[in-house]
Structure formats: C-alpha cells, structure tokens
Motif scaffolding. Structure first.
Motif, mmCIF file in Angstrom:
data_model
loop_
_atom_site.group_PDB
_atom_site.id
_atom_site.type_symbol
_atom_site.label_atom_id
_atom_site.label_comp_id
_atom_site.label_asym_id
_atom_site.label_seq_id
_atom_site.Cartn_x
_atom_site.Cartn_y
_atom_site.Cartn_z
ATOM 1 N N ASP A 27 0.806 -1.226 0.000
ATOM 2 C CA ASP A 27 0.000 0.000 0.000
ATOM 3 C C ASP A 27 0.840 1.277 0.000
ATOM 4 O OD1 ASP A 27 -2.409 -1.469 0.077
ATOM 5 O OD2 ASP A 27 -2.207 -1.710 2.248
ATOM 6 N N PRO A 28 1.725 1.443 -0.993
ATOM 7 C CA PRO A 28 2.493 2.691 -1.064
ATOM 8 C C PRO A 28 1.576 3.857 -1.411
ATOM 9 C CG PRO A 28 2.792 1.430 -3.073
ATOM 10 C CD PRO A 28 2.012 0.547 -2.130
ATOM 11 N N ASP A 29 1.987 5.070 -1.050
ATOM 12 C CA ASP A 29 1.178 6.216 -1.430
ATOM 13 C C ASP A 29 1.289 6.435 -2.941
ATOM 14 O OD1 ASP A 29 3.543 7.715 -2.006
ATOM 15 O OD2 ASP A 29 3.667 8.371 0.073
ATOM 16 N N GLU A 30 0.519 7.370 -3.448
ATOM 17 C CA GLU A 30 0.419 7.544 -4.898
ATOM 18 C C GLU A 30 1.765 7.865 -5.535
ATOM 19 O OE1 GLU A 30 -1.970 10.370 -8.142
ATOM 20 O OE2 GLU A 30 -2.469 10.435 -6.003
ATOM 21 N N ARG A 31 2.534 8.731 -4.910
ATOM 22 C CA ARG A 31 3.829 9.122 -5.481
ATOM 23 C C ARG A 31 4.805 7.951 -5.471
ATOM 24 N NH1 ARG A 31 6.196 14.170 -2.683
ATOM 25 N NH2 ARG A 31 7.523 14.172 -4.540
ATOM 26 N N GLU A 32 4.832 7.225 -4.365
ATOM 27 C CA GLU A 32 5.746 6.091 -4.282
ATOM 28 C C GLU A 32 5.352 5.009 -5.275
ATOM 29 O OE1 GLU A 32 7.255 2.754 -1.037
ATOM 30 O OE2 GLU A 32 6.395 4.639 -0.335
#
Length: 249
Positions: A27-32
C-alpha cells in the motif's frame, strides 16, 4: 559476455524486480507507487533478446529512477545506485551456488562452512546476522547442533518470495531446529528487506519457534548497515539480555 554473465545480470535484475513487486503490495502512497511502477517498467524487457550489458543498464536506470525522485521514504535513504546494486549483488552471488574450487565446494558452501567453524556447539550461542548474512546463517544453522537461544536477523532479504526464497535451502523453509527464539528486525526505509513478515514464509520448528518480526525506524542517510540496527534499543536490548543469560550458565 558469456552465459554466466548473462545469468548473473538476469538474476540481479530479478532481485530488484522482486523487491519492487513486494513494495507495491504494501500500500504505497500515490507518489511512491508511481515511482515503483516506473522503475519496474525500466526493468522489463521490450521483447528483444538481452545481453548482460543491456540488462545491467536497465537495472541501473531503474535504480537511478528510484533514487532521484525526491520525498519518497522508500529510496531516499540509499546513497547511490552503486551502493544498492552492491548489496543485491552479494545476495545474487551467494544464491547462484557457483564457484567450485579444488575442494569441490561452491562459494555458498565455503561460506557456510566458515560460519559453522566459528560456532561452539559445546555451549549456547547467540547468533546475530545482517543482510545476506541472514540467509547464510539460516542455512548454516540447519547443519548445526549446538543450542541457539536467540537468533536475530537484521535487514534480511529472506522475504523476497521470487528471487530469494525458492533458492534457499533446505526447502520448504523452516526455523532451524536448534533455535529457541528468532527476532527479525526491519526498517521501513530498508529496500533490501522487501517483505519483513517472515512468519508467513518460514514454518515453525519442532519446538513451535517462529520468526517474530519487529519494525524499527532509524535516522540518517542510509539505514541498511548493521550498526544502524544495533543502535536501536529494541534490537540491542534482547541481544544483551540473551548474552547475560548465556554468561550465567
């Protein structure tokens, strides 16, 4: 380059791809996530035959993409693509099971043999292993009969389900029979770790001992070194307690 070089380059690329895929499941954030997907695309072949040189160029391009995007915790604490590729290369060379010499032993067998010779089966031994050393220690302890009241792994790549686990021995993976407690420490910014929840992939031994994974958070420019882990009270505390217990026996 020969077939050996092609295979080594391919295995190294597979290690990085495996690590990226593991991060994408967390579940990485959008940028990652965008950064991880870009690096993954750079690693994947375009349908044409690839030599070792092309694979390595793709690997370096992917690493540089991961390292140059600002503000992303996952890669921001690695000093350079060269540092990361060096760490992954160590794992790849060990798992290749190559390098037989006059004694007939492969590189990995010689390393395990040296580790076992340093252990003393006549008394309890605390084993602390880091990075590739966690793979080596895991395999070596399966051939060791001395008591191991505590096994500590730091920054371990054992969680790489595609590039590492299938190549480890013995298989299926199980906690070595002499281990009575296994603590696995990982840092969110340590890319070598990939998937830290080792209890999902390593079965308990006959004494019902399973790996227990605990997260630590280090500061600084590079979190993978063993010294960064050992500086954490959560890591040093159990080790010191175990050593004190051994010294009183």
């Amino acid at each position: 380059m020969g077939r050996g070089s092609d295979g080594d380059a391919h295995d190294l690329s597979a290690l990085l791809l495996d690590a990226i895929n593991e991060r994408l499941t967390q579940d990485p954030d959008e940028r990652e996530a965008r950064m991880l997907k870009k690096a993954k695309a750079q690693l994947l072949p375009d349908g044409e035959a690839q030599g070792a040189g092309d694979i390595l160029r793709r690997t370096l391009s992917a690493l540089n993409s991961l390292l140059t995007l600002p503000g992303l915790r996952t890669m921001g604490h690695w000093a350079s693509a060269g540092v990361m590729i060096s760490q992954l290369s160590q794992v790849q060379r060990y798992l290749a099971r190559k390098g037989s010499e006059e004694d007939g032993l492969t590189l990995d067998a010689r390393i395990r043999d040296r580790v076992i010779k340093e252990l003393n089966p006549s008394g309890p031994t605390i084993v602390v292993a880091h990075s590739l050393g966690t793979v080596v220690a895991f395999e070596a302890l399966h051939d060791y009969d001395g008591a191991v009241p505590l096994f500590v792994t730091l920054g371990s790549p054992i969680g790489m389900r595609t590039a590492v686990q299938p190549h480890m021995r013995p298989h299926p993976l199980q906690v070595p029979h002499t281990v009575r407690r296994w603590l696995n420490f990982w840092d969110r910014d340590d890319f070598v770790v990939a998937n830290p929840q080792l209890h999902k992939w390593v079965a308990p031994n006959g004494a019902s001992v399973a790996p227990v994974s605990r997260r630590v958070d280090s500061d600084g420019a590079w979190v993978h070194p063993a010294a960064k882990y050992l500086a954490q009270p959560a890591v040093a505390g159990p080790v010191m307690e175990a050593l004190e217990g051994v010294s009183t026996i």
